[in-house]
Design a protein around this motif. Structure first.
Motif, PDB file in Angstrom:
ATOM      1  N   ASP A   1       0.840  -1.204   0.000  1.00  8.15           N
ATOM      2  CA  ASP A   1       0.000   0.000   0.000  1.00  8.15           C
ATOM      3  C   ASP A   1       0.874   1.253   0.000  1.00  8.15           C
ATOM      4  O   ASP A   1       1.725   1.417   0.889  1.00  8.15           O
ATOM      5  N   LEU A   2       0.637   2.113  -0.975  1.00  7.34           N
ATOM      6  CA  LEU A   2       1.292   3.428  -0.990  1.00  7.34           C
ATOM      7  C   LEU A   2       0.190   4.439  -0.660  1.00  7.34           C
ATOM      8  O   LEU A   2      -0.660   4.740  -1.496  1.00  7.34           O
ATOM      9  N   VAL A   3       0.181   4.884   0.596  1.00  9.94           N
ATOM     10  CA  VAL A   3      -0.948   5.684   1.107  1.00  9.94           C
ATOM     11  C   VAL A   3      -0.501   7.149   1.172  1.00  9.94           C
ATOM     12  O   VAL A   3       0.055   7.603   2.181  1.00  9.94           O
ATOM     13  N   GLY A   4      -0.736   7.851   0.080  1.00 10.72           N
ATOM     14  CA  GLY A   4      -0.200   9.202  -0.026  1.00 10.72           C
ATOM     15  C   GLY A   4      -1.272  10.262  -0.165  1.00 10.72           C
ATOM     16  O   GLY A   4      -2.471   9.996  -0.019  1.00 10.72           O
ATOM     17  N   ASN A   5      -0.840  11.462  -0.467  1.00 14.31           N
ATOM     18  CA  ASN A   5      -1.720  12.606  -0.687  1.00 14.31           C
ATOM     19  C   ASN A   5      -1.351  13.285  -2.000  1.00 14.31           C
ATOM     20  O   ASN A   5      -0.329  12.948  -2.605  1.00 14.31           O
ATOM     21  N   ASN A   6      -2.150  14.295  -2.380  1.00 17.41           N
ATOM     22  CA  ASN A   6      -1.805  15.048  -3.600  1.00 17.41           C
ATOM     23  C   ASN A   6      -0.914  16.249  -3.284  1.00 17.41           C
ATOM     24  O   ASN A   6      -0.757  17.132  -4.118  1.00 17.41           O
ATOM     25  N   ILE A   7      -0.382  16.276  -2.087  1.00 19.51           N
ATOM     26  CA  ILE A   7       0.530  17.338  -1.661  1.00 19.51           C
ATOM     27  C   ILE A   7       1.748  16.651  -1.045  1.00 19.51           C
ATOM     28  O   ILE A   7       1.583  15.714  -0.268  1.00 19.51           O
ATOM     29  N   PRO A   8       2.959  17.092  -1.384  1.00 19.12           N
ATOM     30  CA  PRO A   8       4.140  16.295  -1.013  1.00 19.12           C
ATOM     31  C   PRO A   8       4.639  16.458   0.420  1.00 19.12           C
ATOM     32  O   PRO A   8       5.616  15.822   0.790  1.00 19.12           O
ATOM     33  N   VAL A   9       4.001  17.354   1.191  1.00 16.97           N
ATOM     34  CA  VAL A   9       4.444  17.546   2.583  1.00 16.97           C
ATOM     35  C   VAL A   9       3.234  17.419   3.500  1.00 16.97           C
ATOM     36  O   VAL A   9       2.110  17.269   3.020  1.00 16.97           O
ATOM     37  N   PHE A  10       3.464  17.488   4.803  1.00 17.09           N
ATOM     38  CA  PHE A  10       2.342  17.314   5.726  1.00 17.09           C
ATOM     39  C   PHE A  10       2.342  18.433   6.763  1.00 17.09           C
ATOM     40  O   PHE A  10       3.307  19.161   6.915  1.00 17.09           O
TER      41      PHE A  10
END
Ligand code: HDD
Length: 699
Positions: A153-162
């Motif tokens: 699972d690659l559980v990411g977002n559409n923004i590269p930081v948090f």
């Protein structure tokens, strides 16, 4: 192995329709394959009436069919995800390019001949399941790869930081952004006091706020969004060599966003804008595609960066470490059942395969616990991985047994190991199995952020500095909008104080827009901003956008008598560019064109404002336009298209609409006259997507 449920439908049967005594319709069949049954398989004779003592008498407790049906219905809902509740998913495949084995031994990344099945779920973060698709929010981008070595699972977002650096702050962040607990509003919005109170007190959130206030947080389509793994991960090759990586997904269609006013209009016109868009594209055979890449670097390089690669509030500019493509993902099939698949899919960053490993990022480390834990309350049982959408597609077996809703029947006498009673029982795989990369670690037990995480402003400045003027303008407007919704003055002045460290010009513009010049709090940063940081043009969406209408939608406004030749030409030429035309007519019943031919409408005017289209074309007849100019929805259609900076094509007959909307047809080259039924100029212009130069004039 868990068995997939049988979803195959029997062929259509002959159905008789009978009207019963009370006038209700009974649809019956003599074909046993089509019989409606109870959950026990008992054929049901009558599904319209409960069992009663006399036709006007009370219902009997004996009615097991009624009780079973109502009981199941009463339990249909499960808890929604505590974050990312509103989501939409699709099936597809991933196919690796050649040459990745230098980086990793993960089988699905090494064998370019294999198409690994995937399930991908996109989501908003803050809103609940029934909220709208287009709020300002981060979008989730989670991919489950059903590999031959287990699920990855690659559980990411559409923004590269948090927003935060340590998982211990996640509940606070989410509590702050969710509806305020006493009043239960606002829904799906960060524009309120508790969110800005928390983030203005949390300097590490500053960089992510810049992204969240940019147009990245209002994507045009799920198909036009980038994705990021955010954290640093490790890839391990067959020789045991580790490479540090950041994952990136790039959409083939390009990265496009809505304009804020447009997103707001769409929320009212079509709350399901993004899911409908994905559904329409995939059902229509237009399969969205993303390229998976990594930024690959080693510990030595990492040590030279002026930020810490374990800090999830930082990115690595692509100008420093370029993207290295690994393969592509194509989404080509919608789920058969939303609940069974999209709602029940359970992602977890701890789902790894040999060749991909974690890093010590403290945000990632906390996530490893949270996802499995949340599935237990959301899906209700430790056996959730047996649900078909979660089940590995390779063989899986171990000594875990029993629990609620266990589907699998394990026949062995032994449910422990080592054992000598069942020599066919599962055993360890040794070096062929997953081995955690041997990272040397030692240290004192303590609760402390590393000093290398302390610069919260330089990359926020880097982001702002790397934007085009248009993008900067949108960021200023977004901050002013969101802070304008905060009733607490101290929240606004504190946030303005933080923005001074991002960029004094930005802070001033926001303060001016708020009507609060000179009111920023004085804040001392732990590490002063490096205003000399080199910009990263790759961070900009608008600097060099692809000139294409592929995947986009053109609204064509027609009336009775509209020119048939023009309609056909636009449909044909748009299709050749892999885009779509929708006919918008005053009434859904459609129109009769100039050739006397009836054409169905895809949309009716009052139900489809121009906000839902990427570009619009006005092609009424001379008679038709007389009705349109008196119709507010028609005048607004043009007015809003212009205000949303769209390319507007029009025929000469549409000129009265421009007059009614008080728009100068020669205002800019985004207003294109279709002379003699020629549509090419309009299509070419539409590839520009928007006329940014128009913006300062209309807003
Ligand atoms: Fe998370 C869901 C992405 C930090 C705890 N997260 C969830 C989903 C995505 C992300 C895309 C939806 C998956 C789906 O479609 O079902 N989350 C991220 C990213 C993060 C991140 C990119 C930071 C880089 N998350 C994060 C932290 C925690 C969580 C720090 C807790 C400590 N996330 C969860 C969760 C969810 C979740 C509560 C809710 C539903 C679920 O897991 O399955 O466990």
């Amino acid at each position: 192995m868990a068995k997939a449920s049988n979803t195959a439908k029997p062929a259509a049967a002959e159905v008789n329709e009978l009207i019963g005594n009370g006038g209700e319709l009974h649809q019956q069949t003599s074909d046993p394959a089509h019989w409606l049954t109870t959950n026990q398989g008992l054929p049901i004779a009558d599904d319209q009436n409960s069992l009663k003592a006399g036709d006007r008498g009370p219902t009997l407790l004996e009615d097991f069919h009624l009780r079973e049906k109502i009981t199941h219905f009463d339990h249909e809902r499960i808890p929604e995800r505590v974050v990312h509740a509103r989501g939409y998913g699709a099936h597809g495949y991933f196919q690796a390019y050649e040459g990745n084995d230098e980086l990793t031994k993960a089988a699905f990344l090494c064998d370019s001949k294999v198409k690994t099945p995937v399930f991908c779920r996109f989501s908003t973060v803050a809103g609940s399941e029934g909220s709208v698709d287009t709020p300002r929010d981060v979008r989730g981008f989670a991919v489950k790869f059903y590999t031959s070595q287990g699920n990855y699972d690659l559980v990411g977002n559409n923004i590269p930081v948090f927003f935060i650096q340590d998982a211990i702050k996640f509940p606070d962040l989410i509590h702050a952004v969710k509806p305020e607990p006493d009043r239960a509003f606002p829904q799906a919005a960060s524009a309120h006091d508790t969110f800005w109170d928390f983030v203005s007190l949390t300097p590490e959130s500053t960089h992510m706020l810049m992204w969240a206030m940019s147009d990245r947080a209002i994507p045009r389509s799920l198909r036009m969004m980038e994705g990021f793994g955010v954290h640093t991960f490790r890839l391990i090759n067959a020789k045991g060599k580790a490479t540090l990586v950041k994952f990136h997904w790039r959409p083939k269609l390009g990265t496009f966003s809505l304009i804020w006013d447009e997103a707001v209009a769409i929320a009212g016109a079509d709350a399901d804008f993004h899911r409908r868009d994905l559904w329409d594209a995939i059902q229509g055979g237009d399969f969205p595609e993303w390229e998976l890449s990594v930024q690959a670097f080693d510990e030595k390089q990492a040590a030279k960066f002026d930020f810490d690669v374990l800090d999830p509030t930082k990115l690595i500019p692509e100008e420093i470490v370029p993207l290295r493509p690994l393969g592509k993902m194509v989404l080509n099939r919608m789920p058969d059942n939303f609940f069974a698949e999209t709602e029940q899919v359970a992602f977890c960053p701890a789902n790894l395969v040999p060749g991909i490993d974690l890093s010590e990022d403290p945000l990632l480390q906390g996530r490893l616990f949270s996802y499995l834990d949340t599935q237990l309350s959301r899906l209700g049982s430790a056996n959730f991985q047996e649900i078909p959408i979660n089940a590995a597609k390779c063989p899986w077996q171990n000594m875990q047994r029993d629990g609620h809703m266990r589907m699998r029947v394990d026949p062995s006498r032994t449910s422990y190991e080592p054992n000598s009673l069942d020599m066919a029982a599962p055993r360890e795989a040794g070096a062929a199995g997953f081995e955690s990369f041997a990272v040397p670690t030692e240290g004192t037990k303590l609760r402390q952020r590393p000093e290398s995480f302390a610069d919260h402003y330089t990359q926020a400045h880097l982001f702002y500095k790397s934007m085009t003027e248009t993008e900067q303008r949108h960021i200023v407007a977004a901050f002013a909008f969101e802070l304008g919704k905060c009733k607490e003055v101290k929240v606004r002045t504190r946030m303005l104080g933080r923005l001074e460290h991002v960029d004094p010009e930005l802070a001033k513009s926001v303060a001016d827009k708020l009507g609060m010049p000179g009111q920023a709090d004085k804040i001392d940063p732990a590490v002063p901003t490096n205003f000399k940081v080199k910009p990263s043009p790759a961070l900009s969406q608008y600097r060099d956008p692809p000139q294409t209408i592929a995947g986009k939608k053109i609204g064509l406004l027609v009336t009775d008598g509209s020119e048939a030749r023009l309609i056909d030409a636009l449909i044909r030429k748009t299709k050749a560019e892999k885009a779509k035309v929708e006919l918008v007519a005053p009434k859904i019943g459609g129109i009769t064109d100039s050739e006397g031919v009836h054409r169905d409408a895809d949309q009716f005017l009052a139900g489809a404002p121009s906000a839902v289209f990427d570009a619009v074309c006005l092609a009424p007849s001379a008679d038709g336009v007389k009705g349109l100019v008196k119709f507010a929805a028609a005048v607004d259609w043009l007015r809003m298209a212009f205000a949303h900076l769209k390319i507007v094509g029009y025929v000469d007959e549409a000129v009265p609409l421009f007059d009614a909307a008080h728009i100068d047809r020669n205002a800019d080259d985004g207003l294109v006259e279709l002379k003699n039924g020629k549509v090419t100029d309009f299509i070419e212009a539409a590839k520009r997507h928007r006329i940014w130069e128009r913006e300062p004039k209309v807003r």
